[in-house]
Design an enzyme around this catalytic site. Structure first.
Site, short mmCIF file in Angstrom:
data_model
loop_
_atom_site.label_atom_id
_atom_site.label_comp_id
_atom_site.label_asym_id
_atom_site.label_seq_id
_atom_site.Cartn_x
_atom_site.Cartn_y
_atom_site.Cartn_z
N GLU A 52 0.82 -1.20 0.00
CA GLU A 52 0.00 0.00 0.00
C GLU A 52 0.86 1.26 0.00
O GLU A 52 0.54 2.25 -0.68
CB GLU A 52 -0.93 0.00 1.23
CG GLU A 52 -1.92 -1.15 1.26
CD GLU A 52 -1.41 -2.38 2.00
OE1 GLU A 52 -2.25 -3.09 2.59
OE2 GLU A 52 -0.18 -2.64 2.00
N THR A 197 21.60 -38.72 4.32
CA THR A 197 21.79 -37.85 3.17
C THR A 197 22.94 -36.88 3.41
O THR A 197 23.76 -36.61 2.51
CB THR A 197 20.50 -37.07 2.85
OG1 THR A 197 19.44 -38.00 2.63
CG2 THR A 197 20.67 -36.21 1.62
N ASP A 201 25.81 -37.86 0.80
CA ASP A 201 25.76 -37.00 -0.38
C ASP A 201 26.58 -35.71 -0.22
O ASP A 201 26.89 -35.05 -1.21
CB ASP A 201 24.31 -36.63 -0.71
CG ASP A 201 23.49 -37.84 -1.13
OD1 ASP A 201 24.08 -38.91 -1.33
OD2 ASP A 201 22.26 -37.70 -1.25
N LEU A 205 23.09 -27.61 -0.59
CA LEU A 205 21.75 -27.03 -0.40
C LEU A 205 21.76 -25.51 -0.59
O LEU A 205 21.20 -24.77 0.23
CB LEU A 205 21.17 -27.39 0.97
CG LEU A 205 20.74 -28.83 1.20
CD1 LEU A 205 19.91 -28.96 2.46
CD2 LEU A 205 19.96 -29.40 0.02
#
Length: 340
Positions: A52, A197, A201, A205
């Site tokens: 606004e 993970t 891995d 991220l």
């Protein structure tokens, strides 16, 4: 022009703020006088002026006198409380606008209809519910957080054409799917993985393949098996949370958060307390299944290979949800599911 026309423009403007305004909502505002748009704006940055304010500031000086005859369209109820900025309801009252048309109400406990009450008490005509479902969907993260007291949850994984998510050294997803994943990372507030993970891995991220902000990266590592390992999670390049049952500690950009257990609800409580509005659960399979089994999700995104086949390996979770849409990504297809 019908109200829906101008509200659609509000939603278009609001969507420009995706990934930039969390933990605030995306909001667009259009100001109309004599059937013409004289000002428009959107919430551009967390902590910055609201839609606004930006819309009023965009009005040319020679048109400011039209405000007291104007209709203000806004996709979310104007706030009625002091936060990082003053109340937008007060701003509209100050300018004595004639009418305010709202997409949907704000579920925040400091607003929740209070903005509408303020506007009506000042003699302003208020209409609520124009393109309401579209307005709610746009701010699904914000609304879920305040209504359900938890983040908006997206379960995500990649799988082969025969439904396996691990079992070979090959990467399942092709380059277009990888790029689409990085877009997702730039749009959501956090990504979370489990211990296996994290260790197997060694993921970053982060956002590398597109322009955008890195998400908060989170690992659930109950017994801190990852501590002392040479992992990218500990490189201090972005905000990182390690949920565990051992200790509370802050080391630079890394926060260790101690919980009684690492069940899904305990994990979600940590995120809710830190005002994290959305989370992508990226794996592994046991962690994903824990959320599926408790029906703790709002979307599922599966990056499915069109041709890659593993002879054996870890099965992807079984989905009991409706296919909502799909995206062709070259070697892969992204299938989007919503709860049944």
């Amino acid at each position: 022009m019908p109200h829906e026309f101008f509200m659609q423009r509000c939603l278009q403007l609001a969507a420009i703020g995706v990934g930039k305004v969390l933990a605030n909502p995306m909001v667009g505002c259009v100001i109309v006088a004599n059937g013409q748009i004289i000002g428009e704006g959107y919430h551009q940055q967390y902590g910055g002026p609201h839609a606004e304010v930006n819309a009023i500031n965009s009005i040319l000086k020679e048109n400011l006198h039209l405000l007291n005859e104007a209709t203000v369209y806004v996709s979310l109820e104007p706030c009625a409380h002091f936060g990082k900025t003053p109340p937008c309801a007060d701003l509209l009252i100050k300018h004595q606008v004639k009418q305010v048309v709202i997409g949907c109400l704000d579920p925040h406990d400091k607003v929740a209809g209070a903005g509408v009450v303020k506007l009506k008490a000042a003699g302003i005509n208020v209409i609520v519910g124009i393109l309401e479902q579209e307005s709610i969907h746009l701010n699904k993260r914000f609304i879920t957080y305040h209504q359900k007291k938890r983040p908006y949850i997206i379960l995500k994984w990649a799988e082969t054409t025969n439904g396996l998510m691990a079992g070979d050294t090959k990467k399942i997803s092709g380059p277009l799917a990888q790029q689409r994943l990085h877009i997702l990372r730039s749009q959501e507030m956090s990504f979370i993985i489990g211990t296996n993970t994290l260790l197997e891995d060694n993921p970053q991220l982060n956002v590398r393949l597109v322009n955008g902000a890195n998400p908060i990266r989170i690992a659930v590592d109950a017994h801190l098996k990852s501590v002392g390992k040479d992992l990218k999670f500990y490189d201090q390049t972005q905000t990182t949370i390690i949920i565990n049952t051992v200790k509370n500690e802050i080391v630079g950009k890394i926060e260790f958060v101690k919980v009684v257990d690492t069940a899904p609800q305990s994990v979600l409580n940590v995120l809710y307390e830190r005002q994290i509005l959305s989370v992508v659960i990226e794996g592994g399979a046991a962690f994903l299944n824990a959320f599926l089994n408790e029906n703790l999700y709002d979307e599922i995104k599966v990056f499915k290979s069109k041709s890659l086949y593993f002879d054996s390996g870890l099965k992807a979770p079984v989905i009991n949800a409706n296919v909502h849409s799909s995206e062709d990504l070259g070697d892969d297809i992204l299938i989007n599911y919503y709860p049944s």
